[in-house]
Design an enzyme around this catalytic site. Structure first.
Site, PDB file in Angstrom:
ATOM      1  N   LYS A   1      -1.036  40.171  28.076  1.00 15.77           N
ATOM      2  CA  LYS A   1      -1.972  40.985  27.713  1.00 15.77           C
ATOM      3  C   LYS A   1      -3.123  40.261  26.022  1.00 15.77           C
ATOM      4  O   LYS A   1      -2.289  39.824  25.588  1.00 15.77           O
ATOM      5  CB  LYS A   1      -1.223  42.949  26.902  1.00 15.77           C
ATOM      6  CG  LYS A   1      -0.790  43.196  27.830  1.00 15.77           C
ATOM      7  CD  LYS A   1      -0.639  45.021  27.743  1.00 15.77           C
ATOM      8  CE  LYS A   1       0.420  45.385  28.817  1.00 15.77           C
ATOM      9  NZ  LYS A   1      -1.068  46.350  29.727  1.00 15.77           N
TER      10      LYS A   1
ATOM     11  N   ARG B   1       6.410  49.555  37.836  1.00 15.40           N
ATOM     12  CA  ARG B   1       6.395  50.070  39.552  1.00 15.40           C
ATOM     13  C   ARG B   1       7.513  48.854  40.062  1.00 15.40           C
ATOM     14  O   ARG B   1       8.117  49.492  40.690  1.00 15.40           O
ATOM     15  CB  ARG B   1       5.319  49.555  40.273  1.00 15.40           C
ATOM     16  CG  ARG B   1       4.503  47.849  40.470  1.00 15.40           C
ATOM     17  CD  ARG B   1       3.325  47.758  40.685  1.00 15.40           C
ATOM     18  NE  ARG B   1       2.338  48.388  39.384  1.00 15.40           N
ATOM     19  CZ  ARG B   1       0.673  48.120  39.789  1.00 15.40           C
ATOM     20  NH1 ARG B   1       0.229  48.554  41.207  1.00 15.40           N
ATOM     21  NH2 ARG B   1      -0.020  48.644  39.330  1.00 15.40           N
TER      22      ARG B   1
HETATM   23  N1  BES Z   1       1.872  49.711  29.898  1.00 17.85           N
HETATM   24  C1  BES Z   1       0.624  49.348  31.478  1.00 17.85           C
HETATM   25  C2  BES Z   1      -0.926  50.303  31.430  1.00 17.85           C
HETATM   26  C3  BES Z   1      -1.259  50.943  30.359  1.00 17.85           C
HETATM   27  C4  BES Z   1      -3.009  50.277  29.918  1.00 17.85           C
HETATM   28  C5  BES Z   1      -0.801  52.413  29.981  1.00 17.85           C
HETATM   29  C6  BES Z   1      -3.112  50.312  28.812  1.00 17.85           C
HETATM   30  C7  BES Z   1      -2.004  52.695  28.567  1.00 17.85           C
HETATM   31  C8  BES Z   1      -3.327  51.774  28.517  1.00 17.85           C
HETATM   32  C9  BES Z   1       1.198  49.078  32.535  1.00 17.85           C
HETATM   33  O1  BES Z   1       2.373  48.149  32.615  1.00 17.85           O
HETATM   34  C10 BES Z   1       0.218  47.377  32.699  1.00 17.85           C
HETATM   35  O2  BES Z   1       0.224  46.618  32.260  1.00 17.85           O
HETATM   36  N2  BES Z   1      -0.686  47.857  34.153  1.00 17.85           N
HETATM   37  C11 BES Z   1      -1.804  46.776  34.543  1.00 17.85           C
HETATM   38  C12 BES Z   1      -1.167  46.511  36.223  1.00 17.85           C
HETATM   39  C13 BES Z   1      -1.793  45.818  36.607  1.00 17.85           C
HETATM   40  C14 BES Z   1      -1.902  44.549  36.019  1.00 17.85           C
HETATM   41  C15 BES Z   1      -2.185  46.171  37.748  1.00 17.85           C
HETATM   42  C16 BES Z   1      -2.442  47.771  33.871  1.00 17.85           C
HETATM   43  O3  BES Z   1      -3.243  48.474  33.660  1.00 17.85           O
HETATM   44  O4  BES Z   1      -3.550  46.448  34.014  1.00 17.85           O
HETATM   45 MN    MN Z   2       2.527  46.094  32.075  1.00 19.75          MN
END
Ligand code: BES
Ligand code: MN
Ligand code: ZN
Length: 498
Positions: A280, A354
Protein backbone atom coordinates in the site's frame (compact mmCIF):
# COMPACT_ATOMS: atom_id res chain seq x y z
CA UNK A 1 -15.32 -7.70 33.61
CA UNK A 2 -12.21 -5.87 32.39
CA UNK A 3 -14.50 -3.56 30.46
CA UNK A 4 -16.54 -1.05 32.48
CA UNK A 5 -19.69 0.44 31.03
CA UNK A 6 -21.86 3.12 32.62
CA UNK A 7 -24.36 1.67 35.11
CA UNK A 8 -27.93 2.35 34.09
CA UNK A 9 -31.00 2.45 36.33
CA UNK A 10 -34.49 3.95 36.59
CA UNK A 11 -35.82 6.63 38.91
CA UNK A 12 -39.34 7.61 40.03
CA UNK A 13 -38.40 11.00 41.46
CA UNK A 14 -39.66 14.19 39.92
CA UNK A 15 -36.83 16.05 38.23
CA UNK A 16 -36.95 19.15 40.46
CA UNK A 17 -36.22 16.95 43.47
CA UNK A 18 -33.44 14.91 41.99
CA UNK A 19 -30.05 15.36 43.50
CA UNK A 20 -27.77 14.49 40.64
CA UNK A 21 -24.51 15.60 39.10
CA UNK A 22 -26.29 16.45 35.87
CA UNK A 23 -29.90 16.61 34.71
CA UNK A 24 -30.18 16.16 30.92
CA UNK A 25 -33.06 17.57 28.86
CA UNK A 26 -33.66 18.23 25.16
CA UNK A 27 -35.31 21.21 23.45
CA UNK A 28 -36.55 21.73 19.89
CA UNK A 29 -35.40 24.89 18.15
CA UNK A 30 -38.69 25.79 16.48
CA UNK A 31 -40.87 25.98 19.59
CA UNK A 32 -40.39 28.28 22.54
CA UNK A 33 -38.88 26.70 25.60
CA UNK A 34 -41.86 27.88 27.62
CA UNK A 35 -44.20 26.00 25.30
CA UNK A 36 -42.11 22.84 25.50
CA UNK A 37 -41.78 23.18 29.26
CA UNK A 38 -45.54 23.41 29.74
CA UNK A 39 -45.76 19.88 31.12
CA UNK A 40 -42.69 20.23 33.32
CA UNK A 41 -42.59 20.97 37.03
CA UNK A 42 -42.58 24.63 38.10
CA UNK A 43 -38.87 24.93 38.84
CA UNK A 44 -37.71 23.62 35.50
CA UNK A 45 -40.32 25.60 33.60
CA UNK A 46 -39.45 28.87 35.32
CA UNK A 47 -35.76 28.37 34.72
CA UNK A 48 -36.24 27.59 31.04
CA UNK A 49 -38.62 30.51 30.56
CA UNK A 50 -36.02 32.85 32.01
CA UNK A 51 -33.22 31.47 29.83
CA UNK A 52 -35.51 31.66 26.82
CA UNK A 53 -36.18 35.36 27.29
CA UNK A 54 -32.46 35.91 27.68
CA UNK A 55 -31.92 34.21 24.30
CA UNK A 56 -29.73 31.50 25.80
CA UNK A 57 -31.71 28.60 24.38
CA UNK A 58 -31.47 29.03 20.62
CA UNK A 59 -29.76 25.67 20.27
CA UNK A 60 -29.24 24.02 16.88
CA UNK A 61 -29.32 20.25 16.50
CA UNK A 62 -26.49 18.63 18.43
CA UNK A 63 -25.52 21.83 20.30
CA UNK A 64 -25.43 21.75 24.07
CA UNK A 65 -25.59 24.21 26.95
CA UNK A 66 -24.32 23.31 30.43
CA UNK A 67 -25.86 25.37 33.22
CA UNK A 68 -24.18 25.13 36.59
CA UNK A 69 -26.17 25.29 39.84
CA UNK A 70 -29.50 25.79 38.02
CA UNK A 71 -31.90 27.94 40.00
CA UNK A 72 -34.66 26.04 41.75
CA UNK A 73 -33.34 22.56 40.90
CA UNK A 74 -31.48 20.26 43.22
CA UNK A 75 -29.33 19.04 40.33
CA UNK A 76 -25.75 20.31 40.38
CA UNK A 77 -25.87 20.92 36.60
CA UNK A 78 -28.53 21.16 33.91
CA UNK A 79 -27.49 20.00 30.43
CA UNK A 80 -29.74 21.28 27.64
CA UNK A 81 -29.35 19.53 24.28
CA UNK A 82 -30.56 21.09 21.03
CA UNK A 83 -32.83 18.72 19.07
CA UNK A 84 -33.16 20.87 15.96
CA UNK A 85 -36.49 21.42 14.20
CA UNK A 86 -39.32 19.23 15.44
CA UNK A 87 -40.57 18.30 11.95
CA UNK A 88 -37.12 17.04 10.99
CA UNK A 89 -36.72 15.01 14.15
CA UNK A 90 -36.30 11.29 13.51
CA UNK A 91 -34.50 8.30 15.01
CA UNK A 92 -31.12 9.34 13.61
CA UNK A 93 -31.56 12.89 14.96
CA UNK A 94 -32.50 11.42 18.34
CA UNK A 95 -29.29 9.39 18.50
CA UNK A 96 -27.26 12.38 17.31
CA UNK A 97 -28.68 14.48 20.14
CA UNK A 98 -28.02 11.72 22.67
CA UNK A 99 -24.41 11.44 21.44
CA UNK A 100 -23.99 15.20 21.82
CA UNK A 101 -25.36 14.99 25.36
CA UNK A 102 -22.90 12.18 26.02
CA UNK A 103 -19.95 14.23 24.78
CA UNK A 104 -20.92 17.19 27.00
CA UNK A 105 -21.45 14.91 30.00
CA UNK A 106 -18.11 13.19 29.43
CA UNK A 107 -16.20 16.45 29.33
CA UNK A 108 -17.92 17.72 32.50
CA UNK A 109 -16.90 16.76 36.00
CA UNK A 110 -20.23 15.07 36.71
CA UNK A 111 -19.97 11.38 37.55
CA UNK A 112 -23.69 10.66 37.62
CA UNK A 113 -26.68 11.94 35.69
CA UNK A 114 -30.43 11.73 35.30
CA UNK A 115 -31.42 11.70 31.66
CA UNK A 116 -34.85 12.94 30.56
CA UNK A 117 -34.28 12.51 26.81
CA UNK A 118 -36.70 9.57 26.94
CA UNK A 119 -39.50 12.11 27.48
CA UNK A 120 -39.01 13.60 24.02
CA UNK A 121 -41.80 12.70 21.61
CA UNK A 122 -40.63 10.61 18.69
CA UNK A 123 -43.10 9.07 16.27
CA UNK A 124 -43.34 5.28 16.58
CA UNK A 125 -40.72 4.91 19.33
CA UNK A 126 -41.55 4.08 22.93
CA UNK A 127 -39.69 4.94 26.13
CA UNK A 128 -37.88 1.57 26.14
CA UNK A 129 -36.45 2.19 22.66
CA UNK A 130 -35.41 5.72 23.59
CA UNK A 131 -33.82 4.56 26.85
CA UNK A 132 -31.87 1.86 25.06
CA UNK A 133 -30.60 4.18 22.28
CA UNK A 134 -29.73 6.92 24.77
CA UNK A 135 -27.89 4.54 27.09
CA UNK A 136 -25.79 3.28 24.18
CA UNK A 137 -25.11 6.83 22.97
CA UNK A 138 -24.00 7.97 26.45
CA UNK A 139 -21.82 4.90 26.86
CA UNK A 140 -20.32 5.52 23.43
CA UNK A 141 -19.26 9.02 24.48
CA UNK A 142 -17.97 7.72 27.80
CA UNK A 143 -15.41 5.40 26.15
CA UNK A 144 -11.95 6.94 25.98
CA UNK A 145 -9.03 4.83 24.77
CA UNK A 146 -6.41 4.54 27.51
CA UNK A 147 -4.53 1.29 26.86
CA UNK A 148 -1.34 3.01 25.68
CA UNK A 149 -1.98 6.62 26.71
CA UNK A 150 -2.48 7.67 30.31
CA UNK A 151 -5.27 10.21 30.83
CA UNK A 152 -4.20 13.68 32.11
CA UNK A 153 -4.26 13.90 35.88
CA UNK A 154 -6.90 16.65 35.63
CA UNK A 155 -8.97 14.87 32.94
CA UNK A 156 -12.72 14.80 33.61
CA UNK A 157 -13.90 11.57 35.23
CA UNK A 158 -15.86 8.81 33.52
CA UNK A 159 -19.62 8.70 34.06
CA UNK A 160 -20.47 6.14 36.71
CA UNK A 161 -24.27 6.01 36.76
CA UNK A 162 -27.14 7.36 34.67
CA UNK A 163 -30.80 7.07 35.64
CA UNK A 164 -33.83 7.33 33.37
CA UNK A 165 -37.47 7.95 34.33
CA UNK A 166 -39.21 4.66 35.07
CA UNK A 167 -41.68 3.63 32.36
CA UNK A 168 -42.94 0.48 30.68
CA UNK A 169 -40.06 -1.74 29.55
CA UNK A 170 -37.35 0.80 30.44
CA UNK A 171 -35.68 -1.24 33.18
CA UNK A 172 -35.36 -4.26 30.88
CA UNK A 173 -34.17 -2.13 27.97
CA UNK A 174 -31.45 -0.65 30.16
CA UNK A 175 -30.28 -4.08 31.32
CA UNK A 176 -30.06 -5.14 27.69
CA UNK A 177 -28.29 -1.93 26.68
CA UNK A 178 -25.58 -2.56 29.29
CA UNK A 179 -24.83 -5.96 27.67
CA UNK A 180 -24.76 -4.47 24.17
CA UNK A 181 -22.58 -1.59 25.39
CA UNK A 182 -20.04 -4.11 26.74
CA UNK A 183 -19.88 -5.78 23.29
CA UNK A 184 -19.48 -2.40 21.57
CA UNK A 185 -16.70 -1.37 23.96
CA UNK A 186 -14.93 -4.69 23.36
CA UNK A 187 -15.13 -4.13 19.61
CA UNK A 188 -13.82 -0.57 19.90
CA UNK A 189 -10.97 -1.46 22.21
CA UNK A 190 -9.79 -4.31 19.95
CA UNK A 191 -10.02 -2.00 16.94
CA UNK A 192 -8.14 0.84 18.63
CA UNK A 193 -5.29 -1.28 19.99
CA UNK A 194 -2.09 -0.92 17.95
CA UNK A 195 -1.08 -3.75 15.61
CA UNK A 196 2.00 -4.63 17.67
CA UNK A 197 -0.33 -5.47 20.58
CA UNK A 198 -3.46 -6.64 18.78
CA UNK A 199 -1.91 -9.59 16.91
CA UNK A 200 -3.68 -12.82 15.90
CA UNK A 201 -2.46 -14.28 19.22
CA UNK A 202 -4.00 -11.34 21.10
CA UNK A 203 -7.37 -11.93 19.42
CA UNK A 204 -7.16 -15.58 20.46
CA UNK A 205 -6.25 -14.59 24.06
CA UNK A 206 -9.17 -12.19 24.18
CA UNK A 207 -11.54 -14.94 23.02
CA UNK A 208 -10.05 -17.30 25.60
CA UNK A 209 -10.48 -14.76 28.43
CA UNK A 210 -14.08 -14.10 27.43
CA UNK A 211 -14.82 -17.82 27.46
CA UNK A 212 -13.19 -18.12 30.91
CA UNK A 213 -15.25 -15.26 32.24
CA UNK A 214 -18.69 -15.90 30.73
CA UNK A 215 -20.31 -19.18 31.65
CA UNK A 216 -21.63 -21.07 28.66
CA UNK A 217 -19.29 -19.41 26.17
CA UNK A 218 -16.88 -21.92 24.64
CA UNK A 219 -13.69 -21.31 22.71
CA UNK A 220 -11.54 -23.24 20.28
CA UNK A 221 -8.31 -21.95 18.69
CA UNK A 222 -6.60 -23.53 15.66
CA UNK A 223 -2.93 -22.81 14.94
CA UNK A 224 -1.01 -23.18 11.66
CA UNK A 225 -0.33 -26.92 11.97
CA UNK A 226 -4.02 -27.73 12.26
CA UNK A 227 -4.92 -25.31 9.51
CA UNK A 228 -2.37 -26.94 7.23
CA UNK A 229 -3.87 -30.37 7.89
CA UNK A 230 -7.31 -28.96 7.08
CA UNK A 231 -6.02 -27.58 3.76
CA UNK A 232 -6.56 -23.90 4.52
CA UNK A 233 -3.96 -22.91 1.96
CA UNK A 234 -5.65 -19.64 1.06
CA UNK A 235 -5.68 -18.34 4.64
CA UNK A 236 -2.13 -19.60 5.16
CA UNK A 237 -0.93 -17.97 1.92
CA UNK A 238 -1.79 -14.55 3.34
CA UNK A 239 -0.22 -15.43 6.70
CA UNK A 240 3.02 -16.81 5.29
CA UNK A 241 4.78 -13.44 5.04
CA UNK A 242 4.35 -12.60 8.70
CA UNK A 243 6.24 -13.57 11.84
CA UNK A 244 2.96 -13.23 13.75
CA UNK A 245 1.42 -16.61 13.17
CA UNK A 246 -2.30 -16.86 12.27
CA UNK A 247 -5.13 -18.17 14.40
CA UNK A 248 -8.57 -19.47 13.54
CA UNK A 249 -10.81 -18.79 16.52
CA UNK A 250 -14.28 -20.08 17.21
CA UNK A 251 -16.48 -18.88 20.06
CA UNK A 252 -19.74 -20.74 20.61
CA UNK A 253 -22.81 -19.67 22.56
CA UNK A 254 -25.43 -22.36 23.08
CA UNK A 255 -28.46 -20.56 24.54
CA UNK A 256 -30.88 -22.39 22.25
CA UNK A 257 -31.93 -26.01 22.03
CA UNK A 258 -29.32 -28.66 21.23
CA UNK A 259 -30.82 -29.47 17.82
CA UNK A 260 -31.05 -25.86 16.62
CA UNK A 261 -28.51 -25.01 13.90
CA UNK A 262 -26.56 -21.87 14.91
CA UNK A 263 -26.33 -18.49 13.27
CA UNK A 264 -22.67 -18.06 12.33
CA UNK A 265 -20.70 -14.81 12.22
CA UNK A 266 -17.40 -14.91 10.34
CA UNK A 267 -15.03 -11.99 10.94
CA UNK A 268 -12.08 -10.72 8.90
CA UNK A 269 -9.26 -10.35 11.41
CA UNK A 270 -6.33 -8.90 9.47
CA UNK A 271 -4.47 -7.39 12.42
CA UNK A 272 -2.38 -5.31 10.04
CA UNK A 273 -2.73 -4.97 6.28
CA UNK A 274 0.38 -3.63 4.55
CA UNK A 275 -0.98 -4.93 1.26
CA UNK A 276 1.83 -7.51 1.16
CA UNK A 277 3.97 -7.57 -1.99
CA UNK A 278 1.33 -5.35 -3.66
CA UNK A 279 2.26 -2.89 -0.92
CA UNK A 280 0.00 0.00 0.00
CA UNK A 281 1.09 3.64 -0.39
CA UNK A 282 2.48 5.15 2.82
CA UNK A 283 -0.32 7.63 3.46
CA UNK A 284 -2.86 6.34 5.94
CA UNK A 285 -1.26 2.90 6.12
CA UNK A 286 -1.49 3.14 9.92
CA UNK A 287 -5.28 2.97 9.53
CA UNK A 288 -4.86 -0.64 8.48
CA UNK A 289 -4.66 -1.65 12.15
CA UNK A 290 -8.46 -1.39 11.87
CA UNK A 291 -8.49 -4.21 9.30
CA UNK A 292 -9.51 -6.61 12.07
CA UNK A 293 -12.74 -4.74 12.83
CA UNK A 294 -14.87 -7.49 11.26
CA UNK A 295 -13.35 -9.90 13.77
CA UNK A 296 -13.78 -7.38 16.60
CA UNK A 297 -17.44 -7.02 15.61
CA UNK A 298 -18.01 -10.78 15.60
CA UNK A 299 -16.40 -11.05 19.05
CA UNK A 300 -18.32 -8.03 20.38
CA UNK A 301 -21.62 -9.46 19.15
CA UNK A 302 -21.14 -12.86 20.75
CA UNK A 303 -20.04 -11.18 23.98
CA UNK A 304 -23.26 -9.14 23.97
CA UNK A 305 -25.36 -12.22 23.12
CA UNK A 306 -23.76 -14.24 25.92
CA UNK A 307 -24.20 -11.43 28.47
CA UNK A 308 -27.84 -11.13 27.35
CA UNK A 309 -28.11 -14.92 27.73
CA UNK A 310 -30.15 -15.01 24.52
CA UNK A 311 -32.02 -18.29 23.93
CA UNK A 312 -30.31 -18.87 20.60
CA UNK A 313 -27.24 -20.66 19.25
CA UNK A 314 -24.47 -18.51 17.80
CA UNK A 315 -21.00 -19.35 16.49
CA UNK A 316 -18.39 -16.67 15.92
CA UNK A 317 -15.46 -17.58 13.69
CA UNK A 318 -12.48 -15.26 13.41
CA UNK A 319 -9.77 -15.60 10.76
CA UNK A 320 -6.81 -13.76 12.32
CA UNK A 321 -3.72 -13.08 10.19
CA UNK A 322 -1.25 -10.33 9.40
CA UNK A 323 -0.55 -9.36 5.76
CA UNK A 324 3.15 -8.53 5.32
CA UNK A 325 5.68 -8.26 2.47
CA UNK A 326 8.53 -10.73 3.01
CA UNK A 327 10.83 -13.18 1.28
CA UNK A 328 8.30 -15.84 2.12
CA UNK A 329 5.20 -13.78 1.30
CA UNK A 330 2.66 -14.91 -1.30
CA UNK A 331 2.94 -13.06 -4.59
CA UNK A 332 0.87 -11.84 -7.54
CA UNK A 333 0.65 -14.67 -10.06
CA UNK A 334 0.53 -17.42 -7.42
CA UNK A 335 -2.29 -19.90 -7.85
CA UNK A 336 -3.62 -21.17 -4.52
CA UNK A 337 -5.89 -24.13 -3.95
CA UNK A 338 -8.39 -23.15 -1.27
CA UNK A 339 -9.81 -25.53 1.33
CA UNK A 340 -12.93 -25.89 -0.84
CA UNK A 341 -10.79 -27.25 -3.70
CA UNK A 342 -11.44 -24.18 -5.86
CA UNK A 343 -8.31 -22.48 -7.17
CA UNK A 344 -7.54 -18.76 -7.02
CA UNK A 345 -5.02 -16.81 -9.06
CA UNK A 346 -3.62 -13.97 -6.96
CA UNK A 347 -3.56 -10.72 -8.92
CA UNK A 348 -3.12 -8.47 -5.95
CA UNK A 349 -1.84 -9.55 -2.52
CA UNK A 350 -3.74 -6.57 -1.07
CA UNK A 351 -7.03 -8.35 -1.80
CA UNK A 352 -6.20 -10.59 1.17
CA UNK A 353 -9.46 -10.35 3.08
CA UNK A 354 -11.34 -12.49 0.59
CA UNK A 355 -8.47 -15.03 0.57
CA UNK A 356 -8.74 -15.68 4.31
CA UNK A 357 -12.53 -15.49 4.37
CA UNK A 358 -12.79 -18.08 1.58
CA UNK A 359 -11.30 -20.77 3.85
CA UNK A 360 -13.05 -19.44 6.96
CA UNK A 361 -16.43 -19.67 5.19
CA UNK A 362 -15.73 -23.20 3.95
CA UNK A 363 -14.66 -24.31 7.43
CA UNK A 364 -17.62 -22.64 9.15
CA UNK A 365 -20.12 -24.15 6.72
CA UNK A 366 -18.66 -27.62 7.31
CA UNK A 367 -17.92 -27.45 11.04
CA UNK A 368 -20.74 -25.28 12.39
CA UNK A 369 -23.45 -26.36 9.92
CA UNK A 370 -25.16 -23.00 10.42
CA UNK A 371 -28.74 -22.11 9.57
CA UNK A 372 -27.44 -18.75 8.36
CA UNK A 373 -23.96 -17.31 7.94
CA UNK A 374 -22.94 -13.64 7.93
CA UNK A 375 -19.40 -12.49 7.28
CA UNK A 376 -18.21 -9.08 8.43
CA UNK A 377 -15.17 -7.48 6.83
CA UNK A 378 -13.36 -4.19 6.17
CA UNK A 379 -13.07 -5.60 2.68
CA UNK A 380 -12.81 -2.85 0.08
CA UNK A 381 -11.84 0.79 -0.23
CA UNK A 382 -14.49 0.89 -2.95
CA UNK A 383 -17.15 0.48 -0.25
CA UNK A 384 -16.03 3.78 1.30
CA UNK A 385 -16.37 5.40 -2.13
CA UNK A 386 -19.85 3.94 -2.62
CA UNK A 387 -21.47 4.48 0.79
CA UNK A 388 -19.12 6.74 2.75
CA UNK A 389 -19.05 6.33 6.51
CA UNK A 390 -22.74 6.29 7.28
CA UNK A 391 -23.77 2.82 6.12
CA UNK A 392 -22.40 -0.70 6.14
CA UNK A 393 -22.93 -2.54 2.84
CA UNK A 394 -25.09 -5.69 2.77
CA UNK A 395 -24.68 -8.20 -0.07
CA UNK A 396 -26.68 -11.41 -0.31
CA UNK A 397 -28.71 -13.48 -2.75
CA UNK A 398 -31.39 -13.92 -0.06
CA UNK A 399 -33.99 -11.13 -0.07
CA UNK A 400 -35.46 -12.14 3.29
CA UNK A 401 -32.06 -12.10 4.95
CA UNK A 402 -31.29 -8.70 3.41
CA UNK A 403 -34.61 -7.45 4.78
CA UNK A 404 -33.86 -8.76 8.27
CA UNK A 405 -30.41 -7.17 8.37
CA UNK A 406 -31.54 -3.81 6.99
CA UNK A 407 -34.46 -3.73 9.46
CA UNK A 408 -32.09 -4.48 12.36
CA UNK A 409 -29.92 -1.60 11.16
CA UNK A 410 -32.86 0.80 11.16
CA UNK A 411 -34.08 -0.36 14.57
CA UNK A 412 -30.65 0.05 16.18
CA UNK A 413 -29.78 3.19 14.17
CA UNK A 414 -26.64 1.34 13.04
CA UNK A 415 -27.68 1.43 9.43
CA UNK A 416 -26.82 -0.60 6.35
CA UNK A 417 -27.64 -0.42 2.63
CA UNK A 418 -27.86 -3.20 0.09
CA UNK A 419 -25.68 -3.60 -3.00
CA UNK A 420 -26.60 -6.08 -5.77
CA UNK A 421 -24.83 -9.41 -6.10
CA UNK A 422 -26.05 -10.33 -9.57
CA UNK A 423 -24.28 -13.05 -11.54
CA UNK A 424 -23.53 -10.45 -14.25
CA UNK A 425 -20.60 -9.29 -12.10
CA UNK A 426 -19.09 -12.76 -11.76
CA UNK A 427 -17.31 -12.65 -15.12
CA UNK A 428 -15.05 -9.87 -13.84
CA UNK A 429 -13.18 -12.39 -11.67
CA UNK A 430 -12.62 -15.01 -14.36
CA UNK A 431 -9.07 -15.99 -15.44
CA UNK A 432 -7.58 -18.64 -17.76
CA UNK A 433 -5.27 -19.87 -14.99
CA UNK A 434 -7.59 -20.75 -12.10
CA UNK A 435 -11.25 -21.02 -11.11
CA UNK A 436 -11.15 -17.31 -10.30
CA UNK A 437 -8.79 -14.41 -9.65
CA UNK A 438 -8.84 -12.38 -6.48
CA UNK A 439 -9.61 -8.97 -8.01
CA UNK A 440 -12.28 -7.81 -10.46
CA UNK A 441 -10.91 -4.47 -11.67
CA UNK A 442 -11.99 -0.89 -11.03
CA UNK A 443 -15.69 -1.33 -11.66
CA UNK A 444 -17.89 -2.28 -8.68
CA UNK A 445 -14.96 -3.32 -6.47
CA UNK A 446 -17.13 -4.08 -3.44
CA UNK A 447 -19.54 -6.20 -5.44
CA UNK A 448 -16.88 -8.29 -7.19
CA UNK A 449 -15.36 -8.96 -3.75
CA UNK A 450 -18.81 -10.10 -2.62
CA UNK A 451 -19.08 -12.28 -5.76
CA UNK A 452 -15.77 -13.91 -4.85
CA UNK A 453 -17.01 -14.75 -1.34
CA UNK A 454 -20.33 -16.02 -2.72
CA UNK A 455 -18.40 -18.82 -4.43
CA UNK A 456 -17.36 -20.11 -1.00
CA UNK A 457 -20.75 -19.80 0.65
CA UNK A 458 -22.39 -22.11 -1.84
CA UNK A 459 -25.54 -23.76 -0.60
CA UNK A 460 -25.70 -21.66 2.55
CA UNK A 461 -28.04 -18.88 3.59
CA UNK A 462 -25.36 -16.23 3.62
CA UNK A 463 -24.80 -12.48 3.66
CA UNK A 464 -21.64 -10.39 3.42
CA UNK A 465 -21.23 -7.09 5.29
CA UNK A 466 -18.56 -4.71 4.01
CA UNK A 467 -17.80 -2.36 6.90
CA UNK A 468 -14.79 -0.57 5.40
CA UNK A 469 -16.56 2.79 5.78
CA UNK A 470 -18.50 2.25 9.00
CA UNK A 471 -16.03 0.40 11.25
CA UNK A 472 -14.05 3.41 12.35
CA UNK A 473 -14.31 7.18 12.49
CA UNK A 474 -11.70 8.89 10.32
CA UNK A 475 -9.94 12.15 11.01
CA UNK A 476 -8.69 13.77 14.16
CA UNK A 477 -10.84 11.90 16.66
CA UNK A 478 -9.93 8.59 15.00
CA UNK A 479 -11.43 5.61 16.80
CA UNK A 480 -13.14 2.32 16.13
CA UNK A 481 -16.89 2.96 15.95
CA UNK A 482 -18.07 -0.34 17.41
CA UNK A 483 -20.20 -0.84 14.30
CA UNK A 484 -22.03 -2.96 13.34
CA UNK A 485 -22.24 -4.65 16.77
CA UNK A 486 -25.51 -2.81 17.44
CA UNK A 487 -27.08 -3.90 14.16
CA UNK A 488 -26.05 -7.57 14.41
CA UNK A 489 -27.00 -7.88 18.08
CA UNK A 490 -30.40 -6.43 17.21
CA UNK A 491 -30.72 -8.92 14.35
CA UNK A 492 -29.99 -11.85 16.68
CA UNK A 493 -32.27 -10.47 19.42
CA UNK A 494 -35.11 -10.32 16.89
CA UNK A 495 -34.32 -13.87 15.75
CA UNK A 496 -34.39 -14.99 19.39
CA UNK A 497 -37.86 -13.45 19.59
CA UNK A 498 -37.45 -10.37 21.71
N1 BES B 1 -8.41 -3.67 4.06
C1 BES B 1 -8.49 -3.24 2.72
C2 BES B 1 -9.76 -2.45 2.43
C3 BES B 1 -9.83 -1.06 2.99
C4 BES B 1 -9.15 -0.03 2.37
C5 BES B 1 -10.64 -0.79 4.06
C6 BES B 1 -9.26 1.26 2.86
C7 BES B 1 -10.75 0.50 4.53
C8 BES B 1 -10.06 1.53 3.94
C9 BES B 1 -8.46 -4.44 1.78
O1 BES B 1 -7.72 -5.53 2.21
C10 BES B 1 -7.87 -3.98 0.50
O2 BES B 1 -6.73 -3.64 0.49
N2 BES B 1 -8.67 -3.99 -0.56
C11 BES B 1 -8.22 -3.56 -1.83
C12 BES B 1 -8.80 -4.50 -2.86
C13 BES B 1 -8.23 -4.32 -4.22
C14 BES B 1 -6.78 -4.73 -4.23
C15 BES B 1 -9.03 -5.16 -5.19
C16 BES B 1 -8.71 -2.13 -2.05
O3 BES B 1 -9.81 -1.79 -1.61
O4 BES B 1 -7.95 -1.34 -2.61
MN1 MN C 1 -5.68 -5.38 1.63
ZN1 ZN D 1 -7.46 -5.76 4.21
Amino acid sequence: MDIQTIKFQTTDRSSADIETGCLIIGLFSDQSATEQAAHMEDARRDLLAELDTEGELALGAGKTLMIHRPDGLKARRLLVVGLGKSEKFDAAAFVKAARAAGAALRSSRATDAVCLLTEIRLEGRDAAWKASRTALALDHADYIYSATKKPDSNAPPATGRVAFPAADGVQEALEQAACIAAGIRRCRLLGDLPPNICTPAHLADTAQKLADEIEGLEVEVLEDGQMERLGMRSLLAVAQGSANRPRLIRLRWRGGSADQAPAALVGKGVTFDTGGISIKPRDLMEQMKFDMCGAATAIGVIEAIARLKLPINVDTVVAAVENMPDGKAYRPGDVIETMSGKTVEVHNTDAEGRMILADALTWTARESRPEVMVDIATLTGACVVALGHHASAVMTHDDDLAGELLAAGTESVDRAWRLPLWNDYQEQIETPFADMKNVGGMAAGSITAGCFLARFAEGQRWAHLDIAGSAWVWGKAESASGRPVGMLTQWLMTRAGG
